[in-house]
Design a protein around this motif. Structure first.
Motif, PDB file in Angstrom:
ATOM      1  N   MET A   1       0.833  -1.207   0.000  1.00  0.00           N
ATOM      2  CA  MET A   1       0.000   0.000   0.000  1.00  0.00           C
ATOM      3  C   MET A   1       0.861   1.247   0.000  1.00  0.00           C
ATOM      4  SD  MET A   1      -1.665   2.767   1.319  1.00  0.00           S
ATOM      5  CE  MET A   1      -0.766   3.006   2.823  1.00  0.00           C
ATOM      6  N   LYS A   2       0.446   2.194  -0.755  1.00  0.00           N
ATOM      7  CA  LYS A   2       1.059   3.503  -0.569  1.00  0.00           C
ATOM      8  C   LYS A   2      -0.001   4.585  -0.756  1.00  0.00           C
ATOM      9  CE  LYS A   2       3.129   3.880  -5.198  1.00  0.00           C
ATOM     10  NZ  LYS A   2       2.756   2.772  -5.997  1.00  0.00           N
ATOM     11  N   VAL A   3       0.338   5.736  -0.263  1.00  0.00           N
ATOM     12  CA  VAL A   3      -0.580   6.858  -0.398  1.00  0.00           C
ATOM     13  C   VAL A   3      -0.572   7.311  -1.846  1.00  0.00           C
ATOM     14  CG1 VAL A   3      -0.859   9.290   0.201  1.00  0.00           C
ATOM     15  CG2 VAL A   3      -0.381   7.601   1.983  1.00  0.00           C
ATOM     16  N   ASP A   4      -1.737   7.394  -2.446  1.00  0.00           N
ATOM     17  CA  ASP A   4      -1.839   7.814  -3.841  1.00  0.00           C
ATOM     18  C   ASP A   4      -1.722   9.332  -3.913  1.00  0.00           C
ATOM     19  OD1 ASP A   4      -2.275   7.309  -6.579  1.00  0.00           O
ATOM     20  OD2 ASP A   4      -4.329   8.041  -6.341  1.00  0.00           O
ATOM     21  N   ARG A   5      -2.550  10.004  -3.132  1.00  0.00           N
ATOM     22  CA  ARG A   5      -2.413  11.474  -3.041  1.00  0.00           C
ATOM     23  C   ARG A   5      -3.089  11.978  -1.773  1.00  0.00           C
ATOM     24  NH1 ARG A   5      -6.650  10.453  -6.270  1.00  0.00           N
ATOM     25  NH2 ARG A   5      -8.512  11.689  -5.925  1.00  0.00           N
ATOM     26  N   VAL A   6      -2.566  13.072  -1.284  1.00  0.00           N
ATOM     27  CA  VAL A   6      -3.131  13.687  -0.087  1.00  0.00           C
ATOM     28  C   VAL A   6      -4.382  14.464  -0.505  1.00  0.00           C
ATOM     29  CG1 VAL A   6      -2.737  15.371   1.746  1.00  0.00           C
ATOM     30  CG2 VAL A   6      -0.909  13.800   1.087  1.00  0.00           C
ATOM     31  N   LEU A   7      -5.484  14.183   0.195  1.00  0.00           N
ATOM     32  CA  LEU A   7      -6.751  14.842  -0.141  1.00  0.00           C
ATOM     33  C   LEU A   7      -6.955  16.084   0.735  1.00  0.00           C
ATOM     34  CD1 LEU A   7      -8.885  13.994  -2.215  1.00  0.00           C
ATOM     35  CD2 LEU A   7     -10.128  12.856  -0.377  1.00  0.00           C
TER      36      LEU A   7
END
Ligand code: PRP
Length: 175
Positions: free
Chosen positions: A1-7
């Motif tokens: 898992m990784k962060v796709d984008r900060v919302l």
């Protein structure tokens, strides 16, 4: 898992919680406020929001769980931990990290209203947009977000990532 984008960034959350805390302090000035956090997700929002409230306030917690995917739409929620406090004649503010289908909150509102609090309101950091739900008034709103799976700031994926200091969309790619 990784962060796709900060919302929603840590800074944006901090600013919003400062505003929400100021509004709560103003609205409940002189009242006996009890903040109810809905575990587990709300623990981070509750702790950070609380530090922007400058009137006397007490805290309590509920832990709830839906009966599983198959019965999710029924809105039946199991109480894993009930409040320690009686709430009759108290001003109660429920704090949630996210409102998705709204079923958890709807159930909680019905359940707590029976106990005859002086008032019952809701503060939620995140509200998913474009979802049909029974109308619930959110008195203190954080951010409206699209229908994506989000983690961080209390929100988990398989129990992890609640401690991320921001809200992010998760990437399902490995690595
Ligand atoms: C999340 C969140 C809310 C609920 C919102 O909790 O904290 O309580 O879901 O969803 P709804 O609007 O569709 O009812 P979750 O059940 O994931 O448990 P957790 O807080 O322990 O992670």
């Amino acid at each position: 898992m990784k962060v796709d984008r900060v919302l929603v960034s840590a800074e944006e959350i901090r600013e919003k919680l400062t505003e929400m805390g100021a509004a709560i302090s103003r609205d409940y000035n002189g009242k006996n406020l009890l903040i109810v956090g809905v575990l587990k997700g709300a623990f981070i929002v509750m702790a950070d929001l609380a530090r922007h409230i400058d009137i006397p306030v007490e805290f309590d917690f509920m832990a709830v769980s839906s009966y599983g995917a198959a019965t999710k739409t029924s809105g039946v929620v199991r109480i894993l931990k009930d409040l320690d406090e009686e709430i009759a004649d108290r001003h109660v503010l429920i704090v949630e990290d996210i409102i998705d289908s709204g079923l958890t909150l709807h159930y909680l509102m019905r359940n707590l209203r029976v106990r005859q609090p002086a008032s019952l309101s809701v503060a939620a950091l995140l509200i998913k947009d474009g979802i049909e739900r029974s109308p619930i008034e959110i008195k203190y709103e954080g951010f409206h977000i699209p229908q994506e799976f989000v983690i961080g700031y209390g929100l988990d994926y398989e129990g992890l990532y609640r401690n991320l200091p921001y809200v992010a969309v998760m990437s399902h790619e490995d690595g």
